[in-house]
Design a protein around this motif. Structure first.
Motif, PDB file in Angstrom:
ATOM      1  N   MET A   1       0.835  -1.189   0.000  1.00  0.00           N
ATOM      2  CA  MET A   1       0.000   0.000   0.000  1.00  0.00           C
ATOM      3  C   MET A   1       0.876   1.247   0.000  1.00  0.00           C
ATOM      4  O   MET A   1       1.759   1.378   0.836  1.00  0.00           O
ATOM      5  N   PHE A   2       0.617   2.123  -0.923  1.00  0.00           N
ATOM      6  CA  PHE A   2       1.348   3.384  -1.006  1.00  0.00           C
ATOM      7  C   PHE A   2       0.496   4.465  -0.361  1.00  0.00           C
ATOM      8  O   PHE A   2      -0.706   4.556  -0.617  1.00  0.00           O
ATOM      9  N   GLN A   3       1.134   5.275   0.468  1.00  0.00           N
ATOM     10  CA  GLN A   3       0.406   6.363   1.120  1.00  0.00           C
ATOM     11  C   GLN A   3       1.364   7.506   1.395  1.00  0.00           C
ATOM     12  O   GLN A   3       2.578   7.338   1.373  1.00  0.00           O
ATOM     13  N   GLY A   4       0.791   8.663   1.645  1.00  0.00           N
ATOM     14  CA  GLY A   4       1.581   9.830   1.993  1.00  0.00           C
ATOM     15  C   GLY A   4       1.857  10.722   0.802  1.00  0.00           C
ATOM     16  O   GLY A   4       1.702  10.333  -0.350  1.00  0.00           O
ATOM     17  N   ALA A   5       2.268  11.951   1.135  1.00  0.00           N
ATOM     18  CA  ALA A   5       2.576  12.956   0.119  1.00  0.00           C
ATOM     19  C   ALA A   5       4.078  13.204   0.092  1.00  0.00           C
ATOM     20  O   ALA A   5       4.743  13.202   1.131  1.00  0.00           O
ATOM     21  N   ASN A   6       4.593  13.418  -1.105  1.00  0.00           N
ATOM     22  CA  ASN A   6       6.000  13.723  -1.301  1.00  0.00           C
ATOM     23  C   ASN A   6       6.110  14.945  -2.193  1.00  0.00           C
ATOM     24  O   ASN A   6       5.613  14.922  -3.324  1.00  0.00           O
ATOM     25  N   ALA A   7       6.750  16.003  -1.696  1.00  0.00           N
ATOM     26  CA  ALA A   7       7.040  17.180  -2.503  1.00  0.00           C
ATOM     27  C   ALA A   7       8.314  16.881  -3.281  1.00  0.00           C
ATOM     28  O   ALA A   7       9.354  16.574  -2.689  1.00  0.00           O
ATOM     29  N   LEU A   8       8.228  16.939  -4.611  1.00  0.00           N
ATOM     30  CA  LEU A   8       9.350  16.575  -5.462  1.00  0.00           C
ATOM     31  C   LEU A   8       9.613  17.662  -6.493  1.00  0.00           C
ATOM     32  O   LEU A   8       8.760  18.522  -6.732  1.00  0.00           O
ATOM     33  N   ALA A   9      10.786  17.581  -7.107  1.00  0.00           N
ATOM     34  CA  ALA A   9      11.140  18.499  -8.189  1.00  0.00           C
ATOM     35  C   ALA A   9      11.365  17.685  -9.455  1.00  0.00           C
ATOM     36  O   ALA A   9      12.112  16.709  -9.444  1.00  0.00           O
ATOM     37  N   MET A  10      10.708  18.093 -10.521  1.00  0.00           N
ATOM     38  CA  MET A  10      10.880  17.460 -11.821  1.00  0.00           C
ATOM     39  C   MET A  10      11.866  18.301 -12.617  1.00  0.00           C
ATOM     40  O   MET A  10      11.751  19.532 -12.636  1.00  0.00           O
ATOM     41  N   ASP A  11      12.829  17.658 -13.261  1.00  0.00           N
ATOM     42  CA  ASP A  11      13.793  18.440 -14.029  1.00  0.00           C
ATOM     43  C   ASP A  11      13.206  18.819 -15.393  1.00  0.00           C
ATOM     44  O   ASP A  11      12.101  18.397 -15.755  1.00  0.00           O
ATOM     45  N   ALA A  12      13.938  19.610 -16.139  1.00  0.00           N
ATOM     46  CA  ALA A  12      13.455  20.134 -17.415  1.00  0.00           C
ATOM     47  C   ALA A  12      13.180  19.041 -18.442  1.00  0.00           C
ATOM     48  O   ALA A  12      12.381  19.230 -19.358  1.00  0.00           O
ATOM     49  N   LYS A  13      13.832  17.887 -18.299  1.00  0.00           N
ATOM     50  CA  LYS A  13      13.610  16.774 -19.217  1.00  0.00           C
ATOM     51  C   LYS A  13      12.437  15.896 -18.790  1.00  0.00           C
ATOM     52  O   LYS A  13      12.093  14.937 -19.473  1.00  0.00           O
ATOM     53  N   GLY A  14      11.828  16.189 -17.640  1.00  0.00           N
ATOM     54  CA  GLY A  14      10.694  15.417 -17.164  1.00  0.00           C
ATOM     55  C   GLY A  14      11.086  14.247 -16.283  1.00  0.00           C
ATOM     56  O   GLY A  14      10.274  13.369 -16.029  1.00  0.00           O
ATOM     57  N   ARG A  15      12.333  14.246 -15.799  1.00  0.00           N
ATOM     58  CA  ARG A  15      12.763  13.164 -14.911  1.00  0.00           C
ATOM     59  C   ARG A  15      12.358  13.480 -13.484  1.00  0.00           C
ATOM     60  O   ARG A  15      12.448  14.626 -13.031  1.00  0.00           O
TER      61      ARG A  15
END
Length: 144
Positions: A1-15
């Protein structure tokens, strides 16, 4: 089960770096094979075995649901977690969900949602402001 929030940064290439706490589970569950597709306002990311179940259910929908089939199946893209623990989100999917650098990954049980962070924050604020009046009956009896 996946739960929780993660603030992430996506790079310019979409990675996008998959959070470490989910990476090992995803490797064990599906060898890092994921499927990303559109949803209303966000993207959804499924471990491939879970996606195959959803894909069959969507494919079996009747003709009047063709637009929904098109959104889910027609936009689905298979991706792999790379050796650096990242996935690549295609330009088409990034544009569809209006994703920029700041994104939020939400664990939703058997899958994830990927939101543009400002959009996610705005949605949460609307939900908080209207929670009592717009709450579905199925949620009203839930005691947390």
């Amino acid at each position: 089960m996946f739960q929780g929030a993660n603030a992430l940064a996506m790079d310019a290439k979409g990675r996008l770096a998959v959070p470490t706490r989910h990476r090992e589970v995803l490797q064990a569950l599906c060898g890092g094979a994921l499927t990303i597709t559109r949803n209303k306002g966000c993207l959804v990311i499924y471990p491939r075995p879970e996606w195959e179940i959803v894909r069959e259910r969507v494919a079996a929908l009747p003709m009047e649901a063709t637009a929904w089939k098109r959104m889910y199946l027609g936009n689905a893209m298979d991706v792999e977690i790379d050796s650096a623990g990242r996935i690549l989100v295609s330009p088409e999917l990034r544009a569809a969900a209006k994703l920029d650098k700041a994104v939020t990954l939400l664990g939703m049980g058997n899958h994830f949602e990927l939101w543009d962070t400002p959009t996610h924050v705005a949605n949460e604020e609307v939900l908080a402001a209207t929670a009592e009046s717009d709450m579905p009956d199925s949620v009203k009896g839930l005691s947390i």
